[in-house]
Scaffold this active site. Structure first.
Site, PDB file in Angstrom:
ATOM      1  N   ASP A 389       4.682   2.070   2.563  1.00  0.00           N
ATOM      2  CA  ASP A 389       4.642   2.812   3.840  1.00  0.00           C
ATOM      3  C   ASP A 389       5.729   2.351   4.812  1.00  0.00           C
ATOM      4  OD1 ASP A 389       2.409   3.986   2.795  1.00  0.00           O
ATOM      5  OD2 ASP A 389       0.974   2.817   3.976  1.00  0.00           O
TER       6      ASP A 389
HETATM    7  P1  NAP Z   1       1.637  -0.373   1.248  1.00  0.00           P
HETATM    8  O1  NAP Z   1       2.228   0.816   1.877  1.00  0.00           O
HETATM    9  O2  NAP Z   1       0.173  -0.538   1.283  1.00  0.00           O
HETATM   10  O3  NAP Z   1       2.150  -0.388  -0.267  1.00  0.00           O
HETATM   11  C1  NAP Z   1       1.941  -1.485  -1.064  1.00  0.00           C
HETATM   12  C2  NAP Z   1       2.487  -1.198  -2.440  1.00  0.00           C
HETATM   13  O4  NAP Z   1       2.381  -2.412  -3.166  1.00  0.00           O
HETATM   14  C3  NAP Z   1       1.687  -0.166  -3.210  1.00  0.00           C
HETATM   15  O5  NAP Z   1       2.353   1.091  -3.208  1.00  0.00           O
HETATM   16  C4  NAP Z   1       1.535  -0.782  -4.609  1.00  0.00           C
HETATM   17  O6  NAP Z   1       2.169   0.075  -5.560  1.00  0.00           O
HETATM   18  C5  NAP Z   1       2.321  -2.073  -4.517  1.00  0.00           C
HETATM   19  N1  NAP Z   1       1.666  -3.143  -5.250  1.00  0.00           N
HETATM   20  C6  NAP Z   1       0.352  -3.471  -5.276  1.00  0.00           C
HETATM   21  N2  NAP Z   1       0.146  -4.482  -6.109  1.00  0.00           N
HETATM   22  C7  NAP Z   1       1.357  -4.841  -6.600  1.00  0.00           C
HETATM   23  C8  NAP Z   1       1.806  -5.839  -7.500  1.00  0.00           C
HETATM   24  N3  NAP Z   1       0.952  -6.675  -8.101  1.00  0.00           N
HETATM   25  N4  NAP Z   1       3.131  -5.921  -7.759  1.00  0.00           N
HETATM   26  C9  NAP Z   1       3.999  -5.079  -7.197  1.00  0.00           C
HETATM   27  N5  NAP Z   1       3.636  -4.112  -6.332  1.00  0.00           N
HETATM   28  C10 NAP Z   1       2.329  -3.994  -6.041  1.00  0.00           C
HETATM   29  O7  NAP Z   1       2.261  -1.709   1.834  1.00  0.00           O
HETATM   30  P2  NAP Z   1       3.272  -1.962   3.030  1.00  0.00           P
HETATM   31  O8  NAP Z   1       4.531  -1.194   2.826  1.00  0.00           O
HETATM   32  O9  NAP Z   1       3.313  -3.428   3.178  1.00  0.00           O
HETATM   33  O10 NAP Z   1       2.578  -1.290   4.296  1.00  0.00           O
HETATM   34  C11 NAP Z   1       1.424  -1.809   4.871  1.00  0.00           C
HETATM   35  C12 NAP Z   1       0.445  -0.693   5.117  1.00  0.00           C
HETATM   36  O11 NAP Z   1      -0.824  -1.287   5.373  1.00  0.00           O
HETATM   37  C13 NAP Z   1       0.791   0.145   6.323  1.00  0.00           C
HETATM   38  O12 NAP Z   1       0.380   1.462   6.133  1.00  0.00           O
HETATM   39  C14 NAP Z   1      -0.030  -0.517   7.422  1.00  0.00           C
HETATM   40  O13 NAP Z   1      -0.320   0.354   8.472  1.00  0.00           O
HETATM   41  C15 NAP Z   1      -1.276  -0.879   6.660  1.00  0.00           C
HETATM   42  N6  NAP Z   1      -2.037  -1.993   7.213  1.00  0.00           N
HETATM   43  C16 NAP Z   1      -1.381  -3.048   7.754  1.00  0.00           C
HETATM   44  C17 NAP Z   1      -2.091  -4.100   8.288  1.00  0.00           C
HETATM   45  C18 NAP Z   1      -1.358  -5.219   8.970  1.00  0.00           C
HETATM   46  O14 NAP Z   1      -1.869  -5.758   9.934  1.00  0.00           O
HETATM   47  N7  NAP Z   1      -0.193  -5.598   8.476  1.00  0.00           N
HETATM   48  C19 NAP Z   1      -3.501  -4.109   8.206  1.00  0.00           C
HETATM   49  C20 NAP Z   1      -4.158  -3.042   7.580  1.00  0.00           C
HETATM   50  C21 NAP Z   1      -3.390  -1.995   7.095  1.00  0.00           C
HETATM   51  P3  NAP Z   1       1.728   0.009  -7.111  1.00  0.00           P
HETATM   52  O15 NAP Z   1       0.259   0.197  -7.139  1.00  0.00           O
HETATM   53  O16 NAP Z   1       2.514   1.117  -7.734  1.00  0.00           O
HETATM   54  O17 NAP Z   1       2.158  -1.328  -7.614  1.00  0.00           O
END
Ligand code: NAP
Length: 462
Positions: A389
């Site tokens: 994201d």
């Molecule tokens: P993300 O959008 O949640 O994407 C994470 C990606 O990691 C997934 O598409 C997944 O794809 C991949 N993944 C999972 N396990 C993996 C592994 N073992 N090896 C390699 N890849 C792996 O993460 P982000 O870009 O960090 O964004 C964070 C999101 O979480 C935002 O939408 C944010 O709003 C939300 N959020 C953030 C917080 C905060 O405080 N930081 C709290 C709650 C929610 P695959 O399954 O294809 O591997």
């Protein structure tokens, strides 16, 4: 114990809290900061117990033992990726503690025939109201983050109107309670209505806004504690509650900015724009190019500048040490390596910073979004590990997307982007990412840690 001496100890405890928070602003001093704050809390508790004249310590000791065991088990067993849920739950505990302490105090005074003054009744109402919203709101947030029971975006028409009505009812009950300090029934009625309000406020808020909600609930738990401090006339509780309330609201503002959500939207549970985006097939079909460790190693041969963008997948695969190893290897070959850290990457504020600090990545190599984005065009290779994201360009291009307007790390502007993840699955916001199909993007499919280990081996061989 003498009242002045107690207050001196409370001032010392408060100073420890403040120095503790200061320590928490930097990974290098965070452990010490945590220890300082914890010592402050221990001092405050011991002094408060000594201050009480008649007290049965049995319940307190039993409570401390049970609470201590729960806290220790949680701290040891909960994974880094489960921290937000744990924080949500602990915020909730703060909320229910405030409800029970203020309620117990009121019950005791009503029973003894003492009529409480208006200021204490206002504080009691505030404890019940904010405590109940915090407790139930936090439980809903916990369930959402843990992906149990409560689906995202549970929403019914006129929900805002219902919330507004409930808020007015709670306020009316609070006014009645202040006017009728002898009625603990009114207090519990207020708690029940505020509980429903807490659930309804958080239930419509979707995944991507959750970090903001957690920060806000954290602030609420502080406000509830501060109000309870006014009820039981405990200065250090007022100070610590105010500190939590203030730091929570500052964090909320930072998170809102990072996710482009307005505070009003979060406060009133207004949904971000959703629905109707392109399907994964539309976005990816025939356009995704897979790559291998050897090909990426060749790509990295002779480059000047590499930016690594970590996300949730780095946390899941615990790849931070392997990531650091690749960075060190490249630096030995005179490549400039930087880490671009998005404020909401991962699942909790500072998630990536903590992991990279754990792997001894120097703090000055971590760049914030605003710092790195203007020069992204000059980056030879951007390596995205498990981020989705926070690098999704639809945030810039599609006003209907759930992440519309969220500032992102502009990796799509780098000369080449390598995305390491296991599949084309979406991230937290559950939407496809056109970056994966971009002309300058290569997908390196695999577990984050294994991919980096393979990459390090391939770079060494090459
Ligand atoms: P993300 O959008 O949640 O994407 C994470 C990606 O990691 C997934 O598409 C997944 O794809 C991949 N993944 C999972 N396990 C993996 C592994 N073992 N090896 C390699 N890849 C792996 O993460 P982000 O870009 O960090 O964004 C964070 C999101 O979480 C935002 O939408 C944010 O709003 C939300 N959020 C953030 C917080 C905060 O405080 N930081 C709290 C709650 C929610 P695959 O399954 O294809 O591997």
């Amino acid at each position: 114990m003498n009242e002045s001496l107690i207050n001196i100890f409370y001032v010392v405890a408060s100073m420890l809290f403040i120095f503790g928070i200061k320590g928490l602003t930097h990974p290098r001093t965070a452990v010490r900061g945590n220890l300082l704050s914890a010592s402050g809390m221990l001092l405050a508790i011991v002094v408060t117990l000594l201050k009480a004249e008649v007290i049965d310590y049995t319940f307190i000791i039993v409570g401390v033992i049970i609470g201590g065991i729960i806290g220790a088990v949680a701290a040891i067993r909960v994974q880094m990726t489960g921290m937000p849920q744990m924080v949500a739950l602990f915020n909730g505990f703060g909320g229910i503690a405030s409800i029970l302490v203020a309620g117990g105090f009121l019950y005791e005074k009503v029973g003894s025939g003492i009529t409480l003054p208006m200021d204490v009744m206002i504080a009691t109402s505030a404890s019940g109201l904010i405590g109940a919203v915090t407790f139930w709101g936090s439980l809903v947030a916990f369930c959402k983050l843990q992906e149990v029971v409560v689906p995202d975006n549970v929403f019914f028409p006129a929900q805002q109107v219902v919330n507004a009505v409930l808020f007015l009812v709670v306020l009316a009950l609070a006014v009645l309670l202040v006017q009728n300090p002898d009625s603990s029934l009114l207090y519990w009625a207020l708690v029940v209505v505020a509980s429903v309000l807490g659930i309804l406020l958080v239930i419509p808020i979707g995944g991507a806004d959750m970090p903001v909600v957690i920060a806000l609930l954290n602030s609420y738990s502080g406000l509830a504690a501060a109000s309870t401090g006014f009820v039981v006339k405990n200065n250090v509780l007022i100070i610590s509650g105010a500190l939590v309330g203030a730091s929570g609201i500052i964090l909320t503002a930072i998170m809102c900015k990072a996710m482009n959500r307005s505070l009003t939207n979060v406060l009133f549970g207004v949904l971000g724009p959703t629905e109707g985006g392109p399907s994964a097939d539309d976005v990816y079909a025939g356009k995704v190019k897979a790559t291998s460790p050897e090909e990426v190693a060749m790509l990295l041969d002779g480059v000047n500048r590499v930016v690594i963008v970590p996300g949730y997948g780095m946390a899941v695969s615990q790849a931070q040490h392997a990531v650091r190893d690749l960075a060190t290897l490249l630096e030995q070959r005179d490549v400039t390596v930087e880490f671009a850290v998005h404020p909401v990457a991962g699942r909790m504020p500072g998630h990536m910073n903590v992991l990279l600090a754990e792997a001894d990545v120097e703090y000055d190599k971590l760049k914030e979004m605003d710092e790195i984005n203007p020069t992204m065009g000059q980056v030879d290779v951007a390596i995205v590990i498990g981020a989705n994201d926070v690098v999704n360009p639809v945030a810039r291009t599609d006003p209907k997307s759930p992440i519309a307007g969220m500032p992102i790390i502009d990796v799509d502007k780098a000369k080449t982007v390598v995305v390491i993840k296991r599949s084309l699955s979406p991230g937290f916001a559950k939407i496809p990412n056109p970056l994966f199909a971009a002309d300058n993007a290569l997908m390196f499919f695999g577990d984050g840690k294994k991919a980096f280990l393979d990459l390090v081996a391939a770079v060494k061989e090459g």
